[in-house]
Motif scaffolding. Structure first.
Motif, mmCIF file in Angstrom:
data_model
loop_
_atom_site.group_PDB
_atom_site.id
_atom_site.type_symbol
_atom_site.label_atom_id
_atom_site.label_comp_id
_atom_site.label_asym_id
_atom_site.label_seq_id
_atom_site.Cartn_x
_atom_site.Cartn_y
_atom_site.Cartn_z
ATOM 1 N N VAL A 68 14.176 63.279 -23.057
ATOM 2 C CA VAL A 68 13.689 62.078 -22.383
ATOM 3 C C VAL A 68 12.614 61.457 -23.263
ATOM 4 O O VAL A 68 11.491 61.956 -23.361
ATOM 5 C CB VAL A 68 13.131 62.382 -20.984
ATOM 6 N N ASN A 69 12.989 60.376 -23.938
ATOM 7 C CA ASN A 69 12.093 59.649 -24.837
ATOM 8 C C ASN A 69 11.213 58.719 -24.011
ATOM 9 O O ASN A 69 11.512 57.532 -23.838
ATOM 10 C CB ASN A 69 12.916 58.836 -25.843
ATOM 11 N N ASN A 70 10.134 59.259 -23.487
ATOM 12 C CA ASN A 70 9.295 58.494 -22.566
ATOM 13 C C ASN A 70 8.098 57.829 -23.229
ATOM 14 O O ASN A 70 7.687 56.744 -22.822
ATOM 15 C CB ASN A 70 8.803 59.424 -21.452
ATOM 16 N N ALA A 71 7.500 58.457 -24.237
ATOM 17 C CA ALA A 71 6.205 58.020 -24.759
ATOM 18 C C ALA A 71 6.228 56.575 -25.263
ATOM 19 O O ALA A 71 7.196 56.124 -25.874
ATOM 20 C CB ALA A 71 5.757 58.950 -25.884
ATOM 21 N N GLY A 72 5.135 55.868 -25.017
ATOM 22 C CA GLY A 72 5.007 54.486 -25.477
ATOM 23 C C GLY A 72 3.637 53.935 -25.106
ATOM 24 O O GLY A 72 2.837 54.615 -24.457
ATOM 25 N N ASN A 73 3.402 52.698 -25.494
ATOM 26 C CA ASN A 73 2.121 52.049 -25.207
ATOM 27 C C ASN A 73 2.361 50.562 -25.020
ATOM 28 O O ASN A 73 2.899 49.892 -25.906
ATOM 29 C CB ASN A 73 1.128 52.290 -26.354
ATOM 30 N N ASP A 74 1.956 50.050 -23.841
ATOM 31 C CA ASP A 74 2.221 48.643 -23.514
ATOM 32 C C ASP A 74 0.971 47.771 -23.596
ATOM 33 O O ASP A 74 0.901 46.720 -22.963
ATOM 34 C CB ASP A 74 2.829 48.528 -22.122
ATOM 35 N N THR A 75 -0.004 48.186 -24.391
ATOM 36 C CA THR A 75 -1.230 47.406 -24.520
ATOM 37 C C THR A 75 -0.917 45.956 -24.907
ATOM 38 O O THR A 75 -0.179 45.701 -25.862
ATOM 39 C CB THR A 75 -2.158 48.030 -25.573
ATOM 40 N N ALA A 76 -1.479 45.027 -24.164
ATOM 41 C CA ALA A 76 -1.215 43.611 -24.409
ATOM 42 C C ALA A 76 -1.903 43.140 -25.684
ATOM 43 O O ALA A 76 -3.011 43.569 -26.008
ATOM 44 C CB ALA A 76 -1.704 42.780 -23.224
ATOM 45 N N ALA A 85 19.425 54.395 -20.998
ATOM 46 C CA ALA A 85 18.034 53.936 -20.982
ATOM 47 C C ALA A 85 17.639 53.563 -19.559
ATOM 48 O O ALA A 85 18.482 53.183 -18.737
ATOM 49 C CB ALA A 85 17.843 52.740 -21.903
ATOM 50 N N ILE A 86 16.360 53.692 -19.286
ATOM 51 C CA ILE A 86 15.788 53.215 -18.025
ATOM 52 C C ILE A 86 14.824 52.087 -18.362
ATOM 53 O O ILE A 86 13.952 52.241 -19.222
ATOM 54 C CB ILE A 86 15.025 54.334 -17.290
ATOM 55 N N ALA A 87 14.998 50.952 -17.707
ATOM 56 C CA ALA A 87 14.113 49.799 -17.909
ATOM 57 C C ALA A 87 13.346 49.558 -16.611
ATOM 58 O O ALA A 87 13.831 48.862 -15.712
ATOM 59 C CB ALA A 87 14.909 48.564 -18.302
ATOM 60 N N PRO A 88 12.153 50.140 -16.502
ATOM 61 C CA PRO A 88 11.392 49.948 -15.262
ATOM 62 C C PRO A 88 10.687 48.598 -15.226
ATOM 63 O O PRO A 88 10.433 47.973 -16.258
ATOM 64 C CB PRO A 88 10.350 51.084 -15.304
ATOM 65 N N GLY A 89 10.341 48.205 -14.017
ATOM 66 C CA GLY A 89 9.409 47.110 -13.832
ATOM 67 C C GLY A 89 7.994 47.645 -13.954
ATOM 68 O O GLY A 89 7.744 48.604 -14.693
ATOM 69 N N ALA A 136 22.292 65.075 -23.053
ATOM 70 C CA ALA A 136 21.920 63.792 -22.465
ATOM 71 C C ALA A 136 20.612 63.329 -23.085
ATOM 72 O O ALA A 136 19.672 64.112 -23.217
ATOM 73 C CB ALA A 136 21.771 63.908 -20.946
ATOM 74 N N ILE A 137 20.581 62.070 -23.467
ATOM 75 C CA ILE A 137 19.374 61.452 -24.003
ATOM 76 C C ILE A 137 19.047 60.252 -23.116
ATOM 77 O O ILE A 137 19.920 59.425 -22.825
ATOM 78 C CB ILE A 137 19.572 60.994 -25.462
ATOM 79 N N VAL A 138 17.798 60.182 -22.693
ATOM 80 C CA VAL A 138 17.335 59.058 -21.876
ATOM 81 C C VAL A 138 16.157 58.413 -22.592
ATOM 82 O O VAL A 138 15.149 59.076 -22.868
ATOM 83 C CB VAL A 138 16.917 59.520 -20.466
ATOM 84 N N ASN A 139 16.305 57.141 -22.901
ATOM 85 C CA ASN A 139 15.256 56.380 -23.583
ATOM 86 C C ASN A 139 14.552 55.464 -22.572
ATOM 87 O O ASN A 139 15.222 54.769 -21.806
ATOM 88 C CB ASN A 139 15.850 55.528 -24.703
#
Length: 252
Positions: A91-99, A185-189, A139-142
């Motif tokens: 599960v490739n979860n890590a990220g950063n959404d800093t504006a 992939a999962i694209a959350p709000g 299974a890979i989930v991005n």
């Protein structure tokens, strides 16, 4: 939360498991009695995730600290963490959404955001897929985002990279499908993690304004994303691949 017997005992690797959505995913897989391993850069956050799992009377997940921007170190760390075993799921979860508005983005900013949000997804998928191919399952989930679908202002680099996650997912699903490896992939709000709640505290009304845009009048929580990740990694979704699943309460 649903129970998936097919996940019991299976080795699952989660990135960014030290907080927010990642921590919820780690806890959810642990509750399925999966063999969970996760990486994060935050030692305190990682310790809190492990403690929450143990507090539920479950075996502690294995974790390691690493900065995912360092690909060579990341791959070495993951190999050690998994003990040379083939992971059933990544599960490739890590990220950063800093504006960061368009006018403020430098080349260094761009390169850093690519490293934080996209590059490690590619190379970890490359690394774990070798063992999955040998096992002829996986299974890979991005983790993506609806930011690029909305054309969200103020986050042009983040939105660009999250659109790339959809392309990466589609391509990997085609390339790995013959070996019975599924890639989705999962694209959350807008998921109300502790970090997002802290960011929004200065203007609480923004939570209601966003909720007004949703068809369903319930804020997204990390657990909602975790529930979808479980299903996508379980045998119950055996013929689902190459898709980006929008989880936004009906914003798009």
């Amino acid at each position: 939360m649903a129970t998936y017997p097919s996940l019991s005992g299976r080795l699952v690797l989660v990135t960014g498991g030290g907080g927010g959505i990642g921590a919820a995913i780690v806890e959810a897989f642990a509750a399925q009695h999966a063999d969970v391993a996760f990486v994060d850069v935050d030692a305190d956050g990682a310790a809190r995730t492990v403690a929450r799992v143990v507090d539920r009377g479950l075996p502690p997940p294995r974790c390691a600290l690493v900065d995912l921007r360092d690909i060579e170190r990341t791959l070495q760390t993951v190999d050690t963490l998994l003990g040379g075993r083939a992971a059933h799921a990544l599960v490739n979860n890590a990220g950063n959404d800093t504006a960061q508005p368009l006018a403020e983005v430098t080349v260094a900013d761009w390169d850093d955001r690519v490293a934080v949000n996209l590059r490690h997804q590619f190379f970890l998928a490359q690394a774990v897929s070798a063992g999955m191919r040998a096992a002829r399952r996986g299974a890979i989930v991005n983790l993506g985002s609806i930011a690029w679908m909305m054309g969200a202002a103020g986050v042009p680099v983040y939105a660009t990279l999250k659109s790339a996650v959809a392309g990466l997912t589609k391509s990997l699903a085609r390339e790995l499908g013959a070996d019975n490896i599924r890639v989705n992939a999962i694209a959350p709000g807008w998921v109300l993690t502790e970090r997002q709640l802290a960011k929004g505290a200065a203007d609480p009304s923004k939570f209601q304004r966003y909720l007004d845009r949703q068809c369903l009048k319930t804020h997204l929580r990390p657990e909602h994303v975790a529930e979808l990740a479980l299903w996508l990694c379980a045998d119950e979704s055996a013929l689902c691949t190459g898709q980006t699943y929008i989880l936004d309460g009906g914003v798009i």
